[in-house]
Design a protein around this motif. Structure first.
Motif, short mmCIF file in Angstrom:
data_model
loop_
_atom_site.label_atom_id
_atom_site.label_comp_id
_atom_site.label_asym_id
_atom_site.label_seq_id
_atom_site.Cartn_x
_atom_site.Cartn_y
_atom_site.Cartn_z
N GLU A 2 0.83 -1.19 0.00
CA GLU A 2 0.00 0.00 0.00
C GLU A 2 0.87 1.25 0.00
O GLU A 2 2.08 1.19 0.27
CB GLU A 2 -0.92 0.00 1.22
N SER A 3 0.23 2.37 -0.27
CA SER A 3 0.98 3.63 -0.32
C SER A 3 1.62 3.95 1.03
O SER A 3 2.71 4.54 1.08
CB SER A 3 0.07 4.77 -0.74
N ARG A 4 0.99 3.54 2.13
CA ARG A 4 1.57 3.82 3.44
C ARG A 4 2.90 3.09 3.62
O ARG A 4 3.81 3.62 4.28
CB ARG A 4 0.59 3.44 4.55
N LEU A 6 5.07 2.63 1.31
CA LEU A 6 6.07 3.45 0.61
C LEU A 6 6.45 4.65 1.46
O LEU A 6 7.63 5.02 1.54
CB LEU A 6 5.52 3.91 -0.74
N ARG A 7 5.46 5.25 2.11
CA ARG A 7 5.76 6.39 2.97
C ARG A 7 6.62 5.97 4.17
O ARG A 7 7.52 6.71 4.59
CB ARG A 7 4.45 7.03 3.47
N ALA A 68 9.62 4.33 -5.33
CA ALA A 68 8.57 4.64 -4.36
C ALA A 68 8.25 6.13 -4.35
O ALA A 68 7.09 6.54 -4.29
CB ALA A 68 9.00 4.18 -2.97
N LEU A 72 4.58 7.64 -5.33
CA LEU A 72 3.78 8.50 -4.47
C LEU A 72 3.48 9.84 -5.15
O LEU A 72 2.39 10.39 -5.00
CB LEU A 72 4.50 8.74 -3.14
N MET A 75 0.70 9.20 -7.54
CA MET A 75 -0.57 9.04 -6.84
C MET A 75 -1.14 10.39 -6.42
O MET A 75 -2.34 10.65 -6.53
CB MET A 75 -0.38 8.13 -5.63
N THR A 76 -0.26 11.27 -5.96
CA THR A 76 -0.72 12.61 -5.58
C THR A 76 -1.22 13.37 -6.80
O THR A 76 -2.27 14.02 -6.77
CB THR A 76 0.43 13.39 -4.91
#
Length: 316
Positions: A2-4, A6-7, A68, A72, A75-76
């Protein structure tokens, strides 16, 4: 993944410490360690070296983090673009129009729309009224501007509002006997050589003229037909005859022609704007807002249509 995740990885690479990275993310350190380990298992490579001096990306981690970061960012950007599209700030508007609408009101409408929505692509086509209606019904246009009420198959699925009233005027060269007159009588035209739009270009105007003169009138049978109002004015300037067309022709500034009102006044079919009732495009909604602000003739009907469209767009 999930994107989290990557963060989390990016935060760990930035702070080089599980505790500081967890604090920056607003989570506890153990869950962060667990999630980073899960990412490494999914990737199949060790992404970080855990050392007494800190946590540092491995070669595999450096490559992963570069992707990553881009992911992101995309995605933004996707979320931003989705929002702009939903507000009608991007996309396309396909519009067909008759030539006389370019004198008024389209300059004000299109100019204001272009300034308000610079990233919307305008696909503009000059078409006669019947062809514009047919293309609109077929889904080839989003908006059509023509003269008179749309006719033909499936027009019951269209919403049509008036955007400009008009009446018939005459145009002559400055050497013509009518030059200098404020108005001429309708019966005087029967003895003149006339210039008019081809019935295929302005069928509503042609039909109105035949109603006035009669289908077999010699003046109409011998008339010079032209493709657009600029040609009518140009031929009148050449003293070919008396040009007939909508009053918005007066907006064409030329020193070698003279415009005369016709008495009694001959009302022409209104300019009408049509669109498909089922079309809920945000770009179309934005365009209709501009039309409402620029065209007083739309009246309450367009307000009602826009209110219904807005109500449909509100989610429970």
């Amino acid at each position: 993944m999930e994107s989290r995740h990557l963060r989390y990885a990016l935060a760990l690479a930035e702070h080089q410490h599980f505790g500081r990275a967890a604090a920056s993310l607003g989570i506890a350190q153990p869950p962060l360690s667990t999630q980073i380990a899960a990412v490494e298992r999914e990737v199949g490579e060790r992404l970080f070296d855990r050392t007494p001096r800190g946590v540092f990306p491995t070669a595999a981690g450096t490559a992963f983090l570069a992707r990553a970061r881009r992911a992101l960012g995309e995605m933004t950007a996707a979320a931003v673009e989705a929002g702009r599209a939903a507000r009608g700030e991007t996309g396309q508007l396909r519009m067909g129009f008759i030539g006389s609408a370019l004198l008024d009101p389209l300059p004000g409408v299109l100019g204001r729309f272009r300034r308000a929505r610079p990233d919307v692509r305008l696909d503009l086509r000059e078409v006669n009224s019947p062809d514009g209606t047919a293309a609109l019904v077929a889904g080839e246009l989003d908006v059509a501007v023509g003269r008179g009420t749309p006719r033909g198959a499936r027009v019951d699925g269209l919403v049509t509002v008036p955007i400009g009233a008009d009446h018939l005027v005459a145009v002559v060269g400055t050497a013509h006997p009518f030059a200098g007159r404020a108005e001429i009588r309708l019966e005087q035209l029967a003895a003149e050589r006339l210039i008019m739009s081809a019935p295929t270009q302005e069928p509503a105007v042609a039909a109105r003229l035949h109603d006035l003169f009669g289908a077999g009138a010699a003046a109409l049978d011998a008339a010079t037909v032209s493709r657009d109002i600029h040609t009518i004015i140009g031929l009148a300037a050449c003293d070919v005859g008396v040009g007939l067309g909508p009053a918005r022709m007066r907006l064409v500034t030329r020193k070698d022609v003279w415009f005369c009102d016709i008495a009694p006044r001959v009302r022409l079919p209104d300019l009408q704007l049509s669109f498909r009732a089922a079309d809920d495009s945000p770009v179309l909604a934005a365009f209709l807002d501009i039309v409402r602000a620029n065209c007083a003739e739309v009246g309450s009907r367009l307000d009602d249509v826009l209110a219904r469209r807005e109500a449909r767009s509100v989610k429970p």
